[in-house]
Design a protein around this motif. Structure first.
Motif, mmCIF file in Angstrom:
data_model
loop_
_atom_site.group_PDB
_atom_site.id
_atom_site.type_symbol
_atom_site.label_atom_id
_atom_site.label_comp_id
_atom_site.label_asym_id
_atom_site.label_seq_id
_atom_site.Cartn_x
_atom_site.Cartn_y
_atom_site.Cartn_z
ATOM 1 N N GLY B 43 7.626 -23.741 97.373
ATOM 2 C CA GLY B 43 8.683 -24.742 97.538
ATOM 3 C C GLY B 43 9.645 -24.744 96.366
ATOM 4 N N VAL B 44 9.098 -24.589 95.167
ATOM 5 C CA VAL B 44 9.941 -24.590 93.969
ATOM 6 C C VAL B 44 10.802 -23.331 93.933
ATOM 7 C CG1 VAL B 44 9.871 -24.394 91.450
ATOM 8 C CG2 VAL B 44 8.493 -26.136 92.607
ATOM 9 N N GLN B 45 10.189 -22.190 94.260
ATOM 10 C CA GLN B 45 10.979 -20.947 94.259
ATOM 11 C C GLN B 45 12.099 -21.025 95.301
ATOM 12 O OE1 GLN B 45 7.662 -18.305 94.598
ATOM 13 N NE2 GLN B 45 7.530 -17.970 92.370
ATOM 14 N N ARG B 46 11.802 -21.664 96.397
ATOM 15 C CA ARG B 46 12.819 -21.856 97.428
ATOM 16 C C ARG B 46 13.968 -22.714 96.880
ATOM 17 N NH1 ARG B 46 10.782 -24.201 103.178
ATOM 18 N NH2 ARG B 46 12.624 -25.462 103.574
ATOM 19 N N LEU B 47 13.621 -23.762 96.153
ATOM 20 C CA LEU B 47 14.643 -24.615 95.539
ATOM 21 C C LEU B 47 15.505 -23.823 94.548
ATOM 22 C CD1 LEU B 47 15.800 -27.523 94.756
ATOM 23 C CD2 LEU B 47 14.128 -27.446 92.895
ATOM 24 N N PHE B 70 1.472 -23.107 86.230
ATOM 25 C CA PHE B 70 2.702 -22.953 87.008
ATOM 26 C C PHE B 70 3.781 -22.112 86.306
ATOM 27 C CE2 PHE B 70 6.252 -24.122 89.627
ATOM 28 C CZ PHE B 70 5.725 -24.560 90.840
ATOM 29 N N PRO B 71 4.137 -22.422 85.045
ATOM 30 C CA PRO B 71 5.242 -21.684 84.411
ATOM 31 C C PRO B 71 5.015 -20.177 84.383
ATOM 32 C CG PRO B 71 4.694 -23.607 83.105
ATOM 33 C CD PRO B 71 3.627 -23.479 84.151
ATOM 34 N N HIS B 72 3.753 -19.760 84.283
ATOM 35 C CA HIS B 72 3.475 -18.320 84.230
ATOM 36 C C HIS B 72 3.893 -17.609 85.516
ATOM 37 C CE1 HIS B 72 1.247 -18.179 80.412
ATOM 38 N NE2 HIS B 72 0.694 -19.333 80.769
ATOM 39 N N TYR B 73 3.957 -18.361 86.591
ATOM 40 C CA TYR B 73 4.199 -17.732 87.895
ATOM 41 C C TYR B 73 5.654 -17.837 88.341
ATOM 42 C CZ TYR B 73 -0.883 -18.302 87.775
ATOM 43 O OH TYR B 73 -2.201 -18.279 87.390
ATOM 44 N N VAL B 74 6.498 -18.371 87.456
ATOM 45 C CA VAL B 74 7.920 -18.470 87.765
ATOM 46 C C VAL B 74 8.669 -17.627 86.737
ATOM 47 C CG1 VAL B 74 9.834 -20.056 88.215
ATOM 48 C CG2 VAL B 74 7.482 -20.864 88.398
ATOM 49 N N ASP B 75 9.574 -16.767 87.181
ATOM 50 C CA ASP B 75 10.245 -15.879 86.232
ATOM 51 C C ASP B 75 11.479 -16.572 85.633
ATOM 52 O OD1 ASP B 75 10.763 -13.781 84.645
ATOM 53 O OD2 ASP B 75 11.491 -12.444 86.222
ATOM 54 N N THR B 76 11.200 -17.633 84.877
ATOM 55 C CA THR B 76 12.234 -18.317 84.102
ATOM 56 C C THR B 76 11.645 -18.459 82.701
ATOM 57 O OG1 THR B 76 11.320 -20.510 84.516
ATOM 58 C CG2 THR B 76 12.930 -19.683 86.119
ATOM 59 N N SER B 192 8.543 -28.417 104.685
ATOM 60 C CA SER B 192 9.965 -28.769 104.787
ATOM 61 C C SER B 192 10.245 -30.089 104.065
ATOM 62 C CB SER B 192 10.395 -28.858 106.256
ATOM 63 O OG SER B 192 9.714 -29.940 106.866
ATOM 64 N N HIS B 193 9.300 -31.012 104.133
ATOM 65 C CA HIS B 193 9.463 -32.276 103.419
ATOM 66 C C HIS B 193 9.399 -32.051 101.910
ATOM 67 C CE1 HIS B 193 8.626 -36.385 101.976
ATOM 68 N NE2 HIS B 193 9.319 -36.746 103.042
ATOM 69 N N LEU B 194 8.478 -31.198 101.522
ATOM 70 C CA LEU B 194 8.343 -30.835 100.111
ATOM 71 C C LEU B 194 9.670 -30.269 99.597
ATOM 72 C CD1 LEU B 194 6.411 -30.217 97.607
ATOM 73 C CD2 LEU B 194 6.058 -27.993 98.648
ATOM 74 N N ALA B 195 10.244 -29.353 100.373
ATOM 75 C CA ALA B 195 11.489 -28.699 99.952
ATOM 76 C C ALA B 195 12.614 -29.714 99.825
ATOM 77 C CB ALA B 195 11.866 -27.613 100.963
ATOM 78 N N GLN B 196 12.732 -30.584 100.791
ATOM 79 C CA GLN B 196 13.826 -31.568 100.734
ATOM 80 C C GLN B 196 13.624 -32.567 99.599
ATOM 81 O OE1 GLN B 196 15.618 -33.207 104.291
ATOM 82 N NE2 GLN B 196 14.142 -32.056 105.499
ATOM 83 N N THR B 197 12.379 -32.926 99.371
ATOM 84 C CA THR B 197 12.103 -33.863 98.271
ATOM 85 C C THR B 197 12.444 -33.223 96.928
ATOM 86 O OG1 THR B 197 10.317 -34.753 99.629
ATOM 87 C CG2 THR B 197 10.363 -35.424 97.322
ATOM 88 N N LEU B 198 12.063 -31.949 96.786
ATOM 89 C CA LEU B 198 12.380 -31.253 95.536
ATOM 90 C C LEU B 198 13.892 -31.169 95.339
ATOM 91 C CD1 LEU B 198 9.761 -28.323 95.566
ATOM 92 C CD2 LEU B 198 9.682 -30.445 94.218
#
Lengths: 635, 317
Positions: B43-47, B70-76, B192-198
């Protein structure tokens, strides 16, 4: 105090003479009051004016642990000692020659601590003598009886009575009246004193300034009509520009001069006044004081700011340092630059929160779980409080490491004049370079020799990584294999050796070869060196060494120690003594620097330490030196 | 966005890069199969992809725990901190560099227990960041100890005869703190709710707190089972200033139209435990933000020295 320090010949005062002026190379005076009566403002103003006139000066605040402890109690005594001289003054000296006390009970506290010279002149407010409350009158009688055991020259002063002619509440007037008396006794430049008062009350209404000047002038005129002695401590015009401030102000100014941009802190005595000073002016320079919700958050915010490209710092004292422990480990592990100022106070636990101690040294060097190499340095003068922040910031950034600056309560509130620093833009940190990172650059691209690596800053394209407190490799990727863990520990530790290779051996004060070397660190330097100098004048074979770097230790200590028959430390922390029950050479717990030096040099370093909650007196140190040298060959 | 990005690509120069979800993917996530954290990560990567956030301008900060990987799995950029202390680190980053887009990711032990002090104060600072509480009602990484949000009676290794106390409700707590500005709840099993909330949280200017009900298949497989399976137990909070999802209305029979600027109603809904409520409880962009109040001028080294010399004059002898 454990011993009676030797005193200089007392001034001979002619009782008959009108205004005899005695010229002396130096003098020690104290202003003592209940809390809230402003003795410190009076004394610090006097010290600042003296410094500005060209005297050497050193001030030490005497602060109770409470804001308004019960009045008229020895434990609640609040005040300041000022030592002024024609030459540079580096410590608070031995015993006070002149005291102004706002009541008999606060005077008793200093009498009982043996802080007053046997022939001290005491100016004591006489109000309690005829107080409405019979208990107060009785206490006065008993106090005077107790004080009569010494040859003090006690002069009763109608302090309260005179102040009541000008103000309704004498608690808010006595200190300025006293400042007037002192200004007359010590031939101070009244215009400068008024400037000082104007500065002190710059945020108040003009009427407040004017009232205080009236009190000052009343004090001057009372002294002129009633006192028969004056002391002239000749001033010298310094050949360079000088400034005068206390150690916490110097730390704050040094932080700004170093280009530190974030001070994240939580209130704790005696460190907090660094942030008071910075809160007034830091933001105009583009900096910020963040008062966090607790000590842990304070260092966490600093660490976050450093990770984001600043070099941030936090100021704390012992209990706060304890709480910051885990974050210090994280900063070491992620190699995020960070400066931590520890203004040491009496411990353990809440201890003596307003008093001086040097008991955090081993906690600073070794106090974090896991291997946690970091740099520890200690300013020994007010001037060094300023300059050490520049050194600390630069080391933190260059070595991507934690630098701990160990000040203490003596330096924090003590004022001393020093050469005005010539600011250098190169002292400032450079703004983070957010340019793109070449492909293949690692966030911890360690030089295999030195362990050093350039820092990547969020915002740099291509440099993305996740800093982590877990064991990790060059890429900051989590790794738990044995080789990686061994190697990364080596590299983090190596940085200290690399730093040490750039340091010079410390400079001995006194003979290169002698019977005894006295080693100290931090604020005791002035007292130790004065004791050494006096000892040499007596023909004692003794030298002194002050260590600025405690981790890594400066190089060459082993070689230096070989030139002395005995080596000992003098510190303000606890150590067992061999004549105590159960204590022997094997189980003896030693002064903290002594532990460190014994471990690193394998020299049988002895120690003499005291935890009186006050600075060491050169006279006491000299007695120790005499005793140590008299003890013969064995240490 | 940034005021100090003279040397940056993307500042003054048109940034022509475009980012897909893959561009934000780090190494393979090592959470257990079936862990709700995988869904949150997706959901976060989608955001990130939807908002085209520049990876180098984005920082994920975490504490310690399963979710804090979590941070380890996001390329930021990322900072995997220590237990309970994600928020102070995130605060420091944002105070130093308001130009960075900061996310804080915490677990329930992390945020509501060891880090609870920071949580309260970070809400009050109201610094602009997106804050995700991945709430699986248990300590996972240390293997099944009771957390503050563990339901009363639920057996764990530290309270084997059941959790003694009623669970702490993070939504109620957050809504109770002065200067709270955004409070929402969603669940890992409603992507989908997760995505919209994010999205709503990220768009909010301030401390946007999202509690994500997150299943732990190993230690709390039963806790959210009923809520996830029986749609009748859920009530969607719907509003044009919050989350609206027409498709979800076909799945969830209960929808409540709730104005997220109404804090009294938000608190009432949070306290009423008749349903699992998903949506934005409260959102008001008008709250004071600490980093704005504390904005300082940028000074060159020379300017600083001039100002500092004036400062030192005050102490001149």
């Amino acid at each position: 105090m454990s011993s009676t320090p030797p005193e200089q010949a007392a001034p001979t005062l002619s009782q008959e003479a009108g205004h005899s002026v005695l010229t002396l190379p130096e003098h020690i005076l104290e202003v003592l009051s209940d809390s809230g009566e402003g003795a410190q403002k009076c004394g610090q103003s006097f010290g600042a004016v003296s410094a500005k006139m060209g005297n050497g000066a050193w001030t030490v605040e005497i602060i109770p642990a409470e804001i308004q402890p019960p009045p008229r109690t020895p434990d609640g005594a609040s005040g300041v000692r000022i030592r002024i001289g024609t030459q540079k003054i580096t410590n608070w000296g031995n015993r006070t020659k002149l005291a102004i006390a706002f009541n008999d009970q606060v005077l008793l506290s200093r009498h009982r601590l043996n802080a007053l010279a046997d022939d001290a002149i005491i100016l004591l407010d006489q109000a309690p003598e005829n107080h409405d409350n019979p208990q107060v009158r009785q206490e006065w009688i008993e106090a005077l009886e107790e004080l009569s055991s010494r040859n003090y020259r006690l002069i009763k002063v109608p302090l309260e009575e005179e102040c009541l002619k000008i103000v309704d509440n004498p608690r808010q007037g006595k200190n300025m009246f006293a400042l007037g008396m002192l200004s007359w006794v010590y031939l101070r430049d009244l215009e400068r004193v008024k400037e000082q008062i104007a500065h002190q009350f710059r945020h108040k209404a003009k009427a407040v300034y004017e009232r205080n000047v009236r009190l000052l002038e009343a004090g001057v005129s009372w002294a002129e009509q009633n006192l028969d002695f004056r002391f002239d401590i000749p001033t010298t015009t310094p050949d360079e520009d000088m400034v005068v401030m206390n150690g916490n102000t110097a730390l704050g100014l040094g932080a700004m001069a170093a280009g530190l941009e974030m001070c994240s802190m939580y209130p704790i005595t005696p460190a907090t006044s660094v942030s008071h000073f910075l809160s007034e002016s830091f933001d105009r320079l583009g900096g910020m004081v963040h008062q966090a919700e607790d000590e842990i958050a304070a260092i966490g915010v600093a660490l976050g700011a450093s990770f984001a490209g600043k070099v941030a710092f936090t100021v704390t004292s012992g209990p706060g340092l304890a709480l910051k422990t885990e974050f210090i480990g994280l900063a070491v592990m992620t190699e995020t630059p960070l400066v931590i100022v520890d203004v040491q106070r009496g411990g353990p636990s809440t201890g003596l929160p307003t008093k001086v101690e040097q008991s955090d040294l081993l906690a600073a060097v070794f106090g974090q779980p896991g291997d946690c190499p970091k740099v520890v340095l200690a300013p020994s003068t007010i001037e060094e409080c300023f300059h050490c922040m520049i050194t600390a910031r630069r080391i933190a950034e260059t070595f991507r490491c934690v630098v701990m600056v160990m000040s203490d309560a003596n330096l924090a509130t003590g004022q001393q004049p020093f050469k005005r620093p010539t600011l250098d833009p190169r002292w400032q940190s450079v703004q983070p370079d957010l340019s793109e990172v070449p492909v293949g650059t690692e966030p911890l691209q360690w030089d295999p020799e030195t362990g050093l690596s350039p820092r990547l800053i969020p915002g740099q394209p291509g440099g993305m990584f996740t800093a982590t407190g877990l064991a990790h490799n060059e890429g900051s990727h989590i790794r738990s294999d044995p080789e990686n863990n061994q190697r990364t520990m080596e590299l983090r530790s190596r940085k200290l050796a690399v730093l040490q290779s750039t340091l010079k051996p410390p400079v001995v004060v006194g003979p290169e070869h002698a019977d005894l070397l006295v080693v100290g660190w931090g604020s005791t330097r002035g007292a130790i060196e004065e004791a050494i100098e006096k000892g040499q004048q007596e023909g004692l074979s003794v030298a002194a060494l002050n260590l600025t770097f405690l981790s890594p230790l400066q190089p060459g200590l082993g070689e230096i120690f070989e030139n002395y028959k005995k080596v000992m430390t003098v510190e303000i922390n606890y150590s067992d003594e061999l004549d105590q029950p159960y204590i022997n050479a094997e189980n003896r717990r030693r002064g903290q620097l002594a532990w460190l030096l014994r471990a690193t040099t394998l020299v049988d370093v002895d120690c003499w330490t005291r935890v009186f909650g006050q600075p060491l007196c050169p006279g006491d140190i000299l007695d120790v030196i005499r005793g140590k040298l008299a003890a013969g060959g064995q240490s | 966005m940034s005021e100090n990005c003279g040397t940056l690509m993307g500042c003054g120069v048109e940034d022509e890069r475009s980012f897909s979800m893959d561009d934000y993917s780090g190494p393979l996530a090592r959470w257990c199969p079936g862990c709700g954290d995988h869904a949150v990560l997706a959901g976060v990567q989608r955001l990130l992809a939807k908002e085209q956030l520049k990876p180098e301008r984005t920082v994920f900060v975490s504490g310690i725990g399963c979710s804090s990987r979590f941070p380890h799995y996001v390329d930021t950029y990322g900072f995997h901190g220590i237990h309970g202390r994600a928020l102070p680190i995130a605060t420091g980053i944002k105070l130093a560099r308001p130009d960075l887009d900061v996310f804080a990711v915490m677990g329930d032990g992390d945020c509501c227990s060891i880090g609870a002090g920071h949580w309260i104060h970070a809400i009050r600072y109201n610094i602009n960041m997106t804050v995700l509480l991945l709430d699986n009602n248990i300590y996972g990484l240390t293997k099944k100890q009771t957390s503050p949000t563990t339901p009363q009676g639920f057996a764990s290794n530290t309270q084997p005869r059941g959790s003694f106390l009623p669970a702490l409700d993070p939504i109620q707590t957050t809504l109770g703190v002065t200067n709270a500005s955004f409070v929402a709840q969603t669940a890992d099993w409603v992507p989908s709710h997760l995505a919209q909330t994010l999205e709503a949280a990220h768009a909010h200017p301030g401390f946007a707190f999202v509690r994500i009900l997150q299943r732990c298949p190993v230690f709390t497989p039963t806790i959210f089972e009923e809520a996830a399976m029986n749609t009748d137990l859920t009530e969607l909070l719907e509003h044009e200033n919050g989350v609206t999802d027409e498709a979800l209305k076909g799945v969830y029979p209960h929808t409540l139209y709730h104005d997220p600027t109404d804090i009294q109603e938000a608190r009432r809904l949070a306290e009423s435990s008749s349903k699992v409520r998903l949506g934005v409880f409260y959102a008001d962009p008008g709250h004071a933000r600490y980093e704005e109040l504390r904005a300082v001028p940028k000074r060159t080294a020379e300017e600083k020295i001039a100002l500092l010399n004036a400062e030192i004059d005050r102490y001149a002898v």
